[in-house]
Scaffold this motif. Structure first.
Motif, PDB file in Angstrom:
ATOM      1  N   LEU A 178       0.845  -1.205   0.000  1.00 58.49           N
ATOM      2  CA  LEU A 178       0.000   0.000   0.000  1.00 58.49           C
ATOM      3  C   LEU A 178       0.881   1.257   0.000  1.00 58.49           C
ATOM      4  O   LEU A 178       0.657   2.178  -0.790  1.00 58.49           O
ATOM      5  N   LEU A 179       1.901   1.279   0.858  1.00 59.53           N
ATOM      6  CA  LEU A 179       2.810   2.433   0.927  1.00 59.53           C
ATOM      7  C   LEU A 179       3.477   2.653  -0.432  1.00 59.53           C
ATOM      8  O   LEU A 179       3.574   3.779  -0.918  1.00 59.53           O
ATOM      9  N   GLY A 180       3.910   1.560  -1.055  1.00 56.52           N
ATOM     10  CA  GLY A 180       4.560   1.654  -2.369  1.00 56.52           C
ATOM     11  C   GLY A 180       3.611   2.239  -3.407  1.00 56.52           C
ATOM     12  O   GLY A 180       3.987   3.123  -4.184  1.00 56.52           O
ATOM     13  N   ARG A 181       2.361   1.791  -3.394  1.00 57.97           N
ATOM     14  CA  ARG A 181       1.397   2.279  -4.386  1.00 57.97           C
ATOM     15  C   ARG A 181       1.069   3.751  -4.152  1.00 57.97           C
ATOM     16  O   ARG A 181       0.895   4.521  -5.086  1.00 57.97           O
ATOM     17  N   VAL A 182       0.982   4.147  -2.874  1.00 59.85           N
ATOM     18  CA  VAL A 182       0.716   5.557  -2.572  1.00 59.85           C
ATOM     19  C   VAL A 182       1.899   6.411  -3.038  1.00 59.85           C
ATOM     20  O   VAL A 182       1.711   7.462  -3.651  1.00 59.85           O
ATOM     21  N   ARG A 183       3.112   5.939  -2.761  1.00 64.03           N
ATOM     22  CA  ARG A 183       4.302   6.705  -3.195  1.00 64.03           C
ATOM     23  C   ARG A 183       4.318   6.861  -4.717  1.00 64.03           C
ATOM     24  O   ARG A 183       4.567   7.942  -5.235  1.00 64.03           O
ATOM     25  N   GLU A 184       4.043   5.755  -5.417  1.00 59.36           N
ATOM     26  CA  GLU A 184       4.026   5.818  -6.895  1.00 59.36           C
ATOM     27  C   GLU A 184       2.996   6.825  -7.375  1.00 59.36           C
ATOM     28  O   GLU A 184       3.258   7.642  -8.249  1.00 59.36           O
ATOM     29  N   ALA A 185       1.783   6.748  -6.793  1.00 58.45           N
ATOM     30  CA  ALA A 185       0.706   7.647  -7.223  1.00 58.45           C
ATOM     31  C   ALA A 185       1.056   9.093  -6.899  1.00 58.45           C
ATOM     32  O   ALA A 185       0.761  10.007  -7.680  1.00 58.45           O
ATOM     33  N   ALA A 186       1.699   9.312  -5.739  1.00 59.63           N
ATOM     34  CA  ALA A 186       2.063  10.677  -5.349  1.00 59.63           C
ATOM     35  C   ALA A 186       3.102  11.240  -6.315  1.00 59.63           C
ATOM     36  O   ALA A 186       3.011  12.392  -6.741  1.00 59.63           O
ATOM     37  N   VAL A 187       4.072  10.404  -6.670  1.00 59.62           N
ATOM     38  CA  VAL A 187       5.126  10.858  -7.612  1.00 59.62           C
ATOM     39  C   VAL A 187       4.503  11.131  -8.977  1.00 59.62           C
ATOM     40  O   VAL A 187       4.745  12.181  -9.602  1.00 59.62           O
ATOM     41  N   ALA A 188       3.621  10.236  -9.441  1.00 65.12           N
ATOM     42  CA  ALA A 188       2.975  10.410 -10.746  1.00 65.12           C
ATOM     43  C   ALA A 188       2.134  11.687 -10.752  1.00 65.12           C
ATOM     44  O   ALA A 188       2.125  12.448 -11.710  1.00 65.12           O
ATOM     45  N   GLY A 189       1.447  11.955  -9.624  1.00 70.67           N
ATOM     46  CA  GLY A 189       0.570  13.130  -9.535  1.00 70.67           C
ATOM     47  C   GLY A 189       1.338  14.439  -9.493  1.00 70.67           C
ATOM     48  O   GLY A 189       0.846  15.476  -9.883  1.00 70.67           O
ATOM     49  N   SER A 190       2.592  14.385  -8.992  1.00 69.45           N
ATOM     50  CA  SER A 190       3.354  15.633  -8.878  1.00 69.45           C
ATOM     51  C   SER A 190       4.143  15.962 -10.138  1.00 69.45           C
ATOM     52  O   SER A 190       4.797  16.972 -10.224  1.00 69.45           O
TER      53      SER A 190
END
Ligand code: SF4
Ligand code: SF4
Length: 254
Positions: free
Chosen positions: A241-253
């Motif tokens: 879950l942490l990995g997916r949130v990090r990926e999504a946060a990086v993609a969103g920024s």
């Protein structure tokens, strides 16, 4: 990594993280104090106060400190410079560590309603070079918006009930207005119906983790034991879950 508990009315992350608190900061807001020697009772301070925290009578100025938001408008606009400011304590921020995680939370004093200044003070401790997890109170009120804004990603925890769906729809509307990408954790899965999943599918919101309705999980929660400690078999799921949130946060920024 940091955990900032911005649910300042009912902070509870410390119950699970059990941090060693090393520092405490008092949070105050400036409230007006009138020098009646200089005051002409013109009423301008009461006119300008959006929160009805000042009333001007014929020969008396009344201040209601618990209504004052500390905006400073009254002292700025007083034509006689009769208003000075004094600090009024509304809560504290406590800082510490737990197992390599930097921890901070705010506590609003009992009977106080001014959550936003405390949330801002907690967020001042965010180290944006690393991962910062912010715990937020439920709902979509001003304190929630203050705590969530400027985040890279918002994880919305809900349950599959009409109540959960109602809150989720409001939360999604709020984070979309703030331009923050979001995902869902479905808690207590099995308790209700499939409407939350249908809504997420329709709105293209990923369900990043599903936690079943389970009395053992509830029992750990009620004793302040994190799920990943009580049932270590959940660790991988939370790391994913942490990995997916990090990926999504990086993609969103980007
Ligand atoms: S604006 Fe200043 S002078 Fe006028 S009533 Fe308020 S404190 Fe008194
Ligand atoms: S500081 Fe702002 S909120 Fe407080 S009394 Fe003055 S005008 Fe009102």
């Amino acid at each position: 990594m940091q955990l900032l508990d911005c649910d300042v009315e009912e902070p509870n992350a410390h119950v699970f993280l059990k941090p060693a608190i090393s520092r405490s900061e008092v949070v105050s807001i400036p409230v007006p104090k009138v020098d009646e020697e200089k005051c002409t009772y013109c009423g301008k301070c009461a006119e300008v106060c959006a929160y009805n925290a000042i009333a001007v009578l014929k020969e008396k100025v009344l201040i209601f400190p618990e209504l004052c938001h500390g905006c400073g408008a009254c002292s700025y606009l007083c034509p006689e410079s009769a208003i000075s400011e004094e600090g009024r304590e509304i809560g504290v921020v406590e800082l510490g560590h737990s197992d390599g995680v930097e921890f901070a939370h705010g506590r609003l004093s009992i009977g106080e309603a001014m959550a936003l200044p405390i949330i801002r003070r907690v967020k001042e401790h965010a180290d944006n070079k690393g991962t910062v997890i912010i715990d937020v109170s439920p709902g979509t009120s001003c304190p929630v918006v203050e705590a969530v804004k400027d985040s890279d990603f918002c994880l919305l925890v809900t349950e599959p009930t009409p109540f959960g769906l109602n809150d989720l729809v409001l939360a999604v509307e709020a984070v979309r207005k703030l331009n923050i990408p979001c995902g869902v954790v479905l808690n207590r899965a099995g308790v209700g119906d499939s409407k939350v999943e249908e809504y997420c599918h329709k709105e293209n919101i990923p369900i990043l983790l599903t936690i079943p309705l389970d009395t053992e999980i509830a029992s750990f929660y009620s004793r302040g034991i994190p799920l990943v400690e009580g049932m270590p078999e959940w660790r991988q799921s939370f790391l994913k879950l942490l990995g997916r949130v990090r990926e999504a946060a990086v993609a969103g920024s980007r």
